[in-house]
Design an enzyme around this catalytic site. Structure first.
Site, PDB file in Angstrom:
ATOM      1  CG  ASP A   1      -1.932   0.747   1.054  1.00 27.37           C
ATOM      2  OD1 ASP A   1      -2.167   1.766   0.005  1.00 27.37           O
ATOM      3  OD2 ASP A   1      -2.936   0.827   1.983  1.00 27.37           O
TER       4      ASP A   1
ATOM      5  CB  THR B   1      -1.092   4.726   3.841  1.00 23.53           C
ATOM      6  OG1 THR B   1      -1.847   5.580   3.075  1.00 23.53           O
ATOM      7  CG2 THR B   1      -1.131   5.494   5.322  1.00 23.53           C
TER       8      THR B   1
ATOM      9  CG  ASP C   1      -2.180  -2.016   7.613  1.00 19.84           C
ATOM     10  OD1 ASP C   1      -3.201  -2.372   6.730  1.00 19.84           O
ATOM     11  OD2 ASP C   1      -2.082  -0.771   7.439  1.00 19.84           O
TER      12      ASP C   1
END
Length: 783
Positions: free
Chosen positions: A299, A301, A536
């Site tokens: 990702d 982020t 995550d």
């Protein structure tokens, strides 16, 4: 509900109690590692030697026990990690029972309970909203939706989600194992060991050897009986014990006992080293798999960026000149109790909220994508903060916003209208833009170096984000990736081959859903790629399980960390090159070590075959083989497996190992049998012949060791020299000589050892040169 209704549901098993089990019990793990054909052969040989009183020749049982212990330990560690898998859960829940509100343990919630939820609560189970007062939940760890979600009557709230706004009541629909979160966790708990090329190759060799042992063992036993005087003579005397010992020596020599042990030790050392670098390895072979990875999916982020939204700047528009006080309004939005992360970032730049009491307000909603407040006094009117494409759907700001998005900035617009808010929470008429607000995520300072490393090493990178593809692409460009404008995953095709074809062109995908991450990993694997997935949230569990290696970050959900093969404890994407380096060291060193062990397997198998076919005496006792193996293979393999080695990985470990082991092992086996036959023709005694054969094997073993240690350096030369000194000691120290049944040899034996050792060394060098002349297969390019 009444107490009777609750009791009935408890009796029916419709409670929130959940005790998951992995698919592997302790008994099944023990059976898988103990009850194998390989162990059965070793155990049988070990027991036989003990029963006939030849414990001195049964020392190989220690290595076999080590293999069983390490194999079981690996699976037990994986089972323990799965059993510890934790999902977001509430410690207690509030319910309405017997007409009153009660606080009860989460596991005692039953189906049809009426939950009472407020800001800060974690929802106990999947429930249907029956009343909502501005209710908003954060489901980011479950679904991947990063913004708070408005909930109204009739909506489903998921167990494990967090209430971030308002309050409400919800009727429980699914409890325990039936909840959405535990459904994802069930996928995580399905037992599987990481796919290891090293382990797979070693197990293939062990299977081949295990099935060859039986026929060859019978051949060798017959040859020993005949060479000792024939079946009638041997079976009517104690000579049968000697025949058994020689047969066991031949059988055990064929099995690469120490190879599994050395591999596991190398993995364990790599895990310790990575732990010091902030990387938790939850399965020993994970470092090896990462070394084979040719595509990393992650990702934006937390990898490219630091993950924290920061206010960038306010760009006043035409309406700002006549709207004084708008900075104070921005400060009010930033200080609001229910402000989201983006709004809160305004507070640092605008710390002084306007001194006015709101007349009415509408909180932010991910559905509406705007919030608003009405004031009296100097800032009278309605102020709206939201997405420009929603607040001004007529497109008047479209070009300016697109330019900012293409530069990697998130945008909001602050607008003003004289009209007050309505009870229906609709945008007021007459809105005029006051300022465009830009936000950005800071690119990690070390990410460019990491991306450059993977580019040099031929590892493809794919950014899979839920954000706007243009924004993600802009940040990727800032980080140093040469990418296009990004692809909108809402247009992702269903067919795996078309997905893989698309990923050859597109490096950045936006608006990606959790299931699409899993499909992308599967499509890349189907095309022959080794895929790493970084995630995550609980929503990432399917993709983490699908990928060849799942990597979680320390700030993620406990469930994702439990199912991942690796965890980045410091959350830094830049830690991965170190893990790749450790994996490459394991791969390269174990490949070199495997050549030692497999060479022994080849020459021992050939020797057993020739002894059986030629009906001649086996030239070694088990203890003599154990001594030479320890000094020319076992001990040096331990040191070689831990030396630095950053050679780039190429697929085909087993084929390369066998391409060395087969010709070199063939040379050693042939030379040994030629030596034994020639000494027997000269009438050399049995103990002298075995002593000379052990000398010859030790010399050739040291030659192979020195060859595989090339290019030499100080450490490698020290290892080879130490092993050579050890060989000298076992033939000269009286106690060791007596234990290993070595005797002084006459000149013909010494001369024979020199001649055959020289011949063997020359043929080994020729075999090595021929192998080096074959070009390795080209490395497959990543899409």
């Amino acid at each position: 509900m009444s107490a009777a209704e609750v009791a009935q549901r408890v009796a029916d098993g419709r409670t929130n109690r959940y005790r998951p089990r992995t698919s592997r019990s302790l008994a099944s793990i023990a059976r898988a590692n103990v009850l194998t054909l390989f162990n059965a052969i070793i155990a049988a040989c070990f027991v036989v030697l003990l029963l006939i009183g030849r414990w001195q020749d049964a020392l190989f049982g220690i290595a076999a026990a080590g293999n069983i212990i390490i194999g079981s330990w690996q699976e037990l560690r994986a089972k323990a990690a799965l059993d510890r898998l934790a999902l977001p859960s509430a410690a207690a829940a509030r319910v309405i029972r017997e007409g009153g509100e009660l606080e009860i343990p989460t596991e005692t919630v039953v189906a049809d309970d009426l939950l009472v939820v407020r800001v800060g609560d974690r929802v106990a189970a999947d429930a249907r909203v029956v009343f909502a007062d501005g209710l908003q939940t954060d489901e980011s760890l479950l679904t991947g939706e990063s913004d708070a979600i408005d909930k109204v009557a009739g909506d489903l709230v998921l167990g494990g989600s967090v209430v971030v706004g308002g309050a409400g009541r919800a009727r429980v629909e699914r409890v325990g194992a039936d909840t959405f979160a535990h459904g994802l966790a069930a996928q995580a708990r399905r037992f599987s060991l990481v796919s290891s090329e090293l382990h797979a190759g070693i197990q293939t060799v062990l299977r081949w050897v295990a099935w060859a042992v039986g026929p060859l063992g019978l051949l060798v036993f017959n040859a020993q009986v005949v060479s000792l005087g024939g079946w009638r003579t041997v079976m009517s005397s104690e000579l049968w014990r000697d025949a058994v010992v020689y047969t066991v020596a031949a059988v055990v020599a064929m099995i690469p006992l120490g190879l599994v042990l050395m591999t596991s030790i190398a993995f364990a050392v790599a895990a310790v080293r990575l732990g010091r670098r902030g990387i938790l390895v939850q399965e020993l072979a994970a470092a090896e798999v990462l070394a084979r990875v040719d595509i990393v999916c992650f990702d934006k982020t937390g990898t490219l960026t630091e993950g924290e939204v920061r206010f960038d700047e306010a760009i006043p528009l035409a309406g700002a000149a006549g709207r004084g006080g708008w900075p104070g309004v921005l400060a009010w939005f930033g200080a609001a109790e229910d402000a989201n992360a983006t709004a809160r970032s305004l507070a640092e730049r605008y710390p002084s909220p306007v001194e006015a009491v709101p007349v009415s307000r509408v909180p932010f909603s991910s559905v509406r994508r705007w919030s608003a407040v009405s004031f009296d006094g100097p800032v009278a009117g309605t102020w709206v903060l939201g997405g420009a494409d929603v607040v001004f759907a007529d497109g008047r700001l479209e070009e300016r916003v697109r330019a900012l998005v293409d530069a990697g900035r998130r945008t909001l617009v602050l607008a003003h209208a004289s009209a007050a808010l309505t009870a229906e929470a609709r945008l007021p008429s007459g809105l005029e833009p006051v300022a465009l607000l830009t936000f950005r995520e800071r690119v990690r300072p070390d990410v460019a170096e990491t991306l450059s490393y993977f580019a040099r090493e031929g590892v493809g990178l794919r950014v899979l984000s839920g954000d706007d593809p243009r924004t993600v692409a802009a940040i990727a460009k800032e980080a140093g990736l040469a990418v296009s404008d990004g692809f909108d995953a809402r247009l992702l095709p269903e067919e795996p081959d078309r997905v893989e074809e698309l990923l050859r062109q597109e490096l950045v995908l936006g608006r990606v859903t959790p299931d699409q991450k899993r499909r992308i990993a599967a499509a890349l694997q189907a095309a022959g790629h080794v895929v790493a997935m970084i995630g995550d949230g609980v929503n990432d569990i399917p993709a983490l399980k699908q990928a060849d290696i799942g990597i979680a970050v320390s700030t993620g959900a406990e469930a994702s960390k439990a199912v991942a093969r690796m965890v980045l404890l410091d959350g830094r994407f830049s830690s991965l090159p170190a893990a790749v380096g450790e994996g490459r060291q394991v791969m390269a060193n174990i490949e070199r070590v495997s050549m030692l062990f497999l060479t022994k397997t080849v020459y021992a198998t050939l020797l057993a075959l020739l002894v059986g076919v030629l009906v001649t005496a086996y030239p070694f006792l088990p203890r003599q083989l154990a001594a030479t193996d320890g000094l020319t293979i076992g001990l040096p393999a331990f040191f070689l497996a831990l030396l630095p080695n950053l050679r780039r990985h190429r697929a085909g470990f087993l084929a390369r190992s066998l391409s060395f082991a087969v010709p070199v092992g063939g040379v050693i086996g042939s030379v040994l049998i030629a030596y034994s036959w020639s000494m027997a023709e000269l009438g050399i005694g049995e103990e002298q012949l075995r002593t000379g054969a052990t000398m010859l094997l030790a010399i050739l073993g040291l030659w192979v060791l020195a060859m595989l240690a090339r290019p030499w350096d100080g450490r490698k030369l020290f290892v080879v020299a130490s092993m050579a000194a050890g060989v000298v000691l076992i033939f000269t120290v009286p106690v060791i000589r007596t234990f290993l049944v070595f005797v002084d040899v006459p000149p013909p034996v010494s001369a024979g050892v020199v001649v055959f050792a020289s011949l063997g060394a020359a043929l080994i060098e020729i075999a090595r040169a021929a192998r080096r002349g074959v070009s390795p297969p080209p490395r497959a390019e990543c899409p």
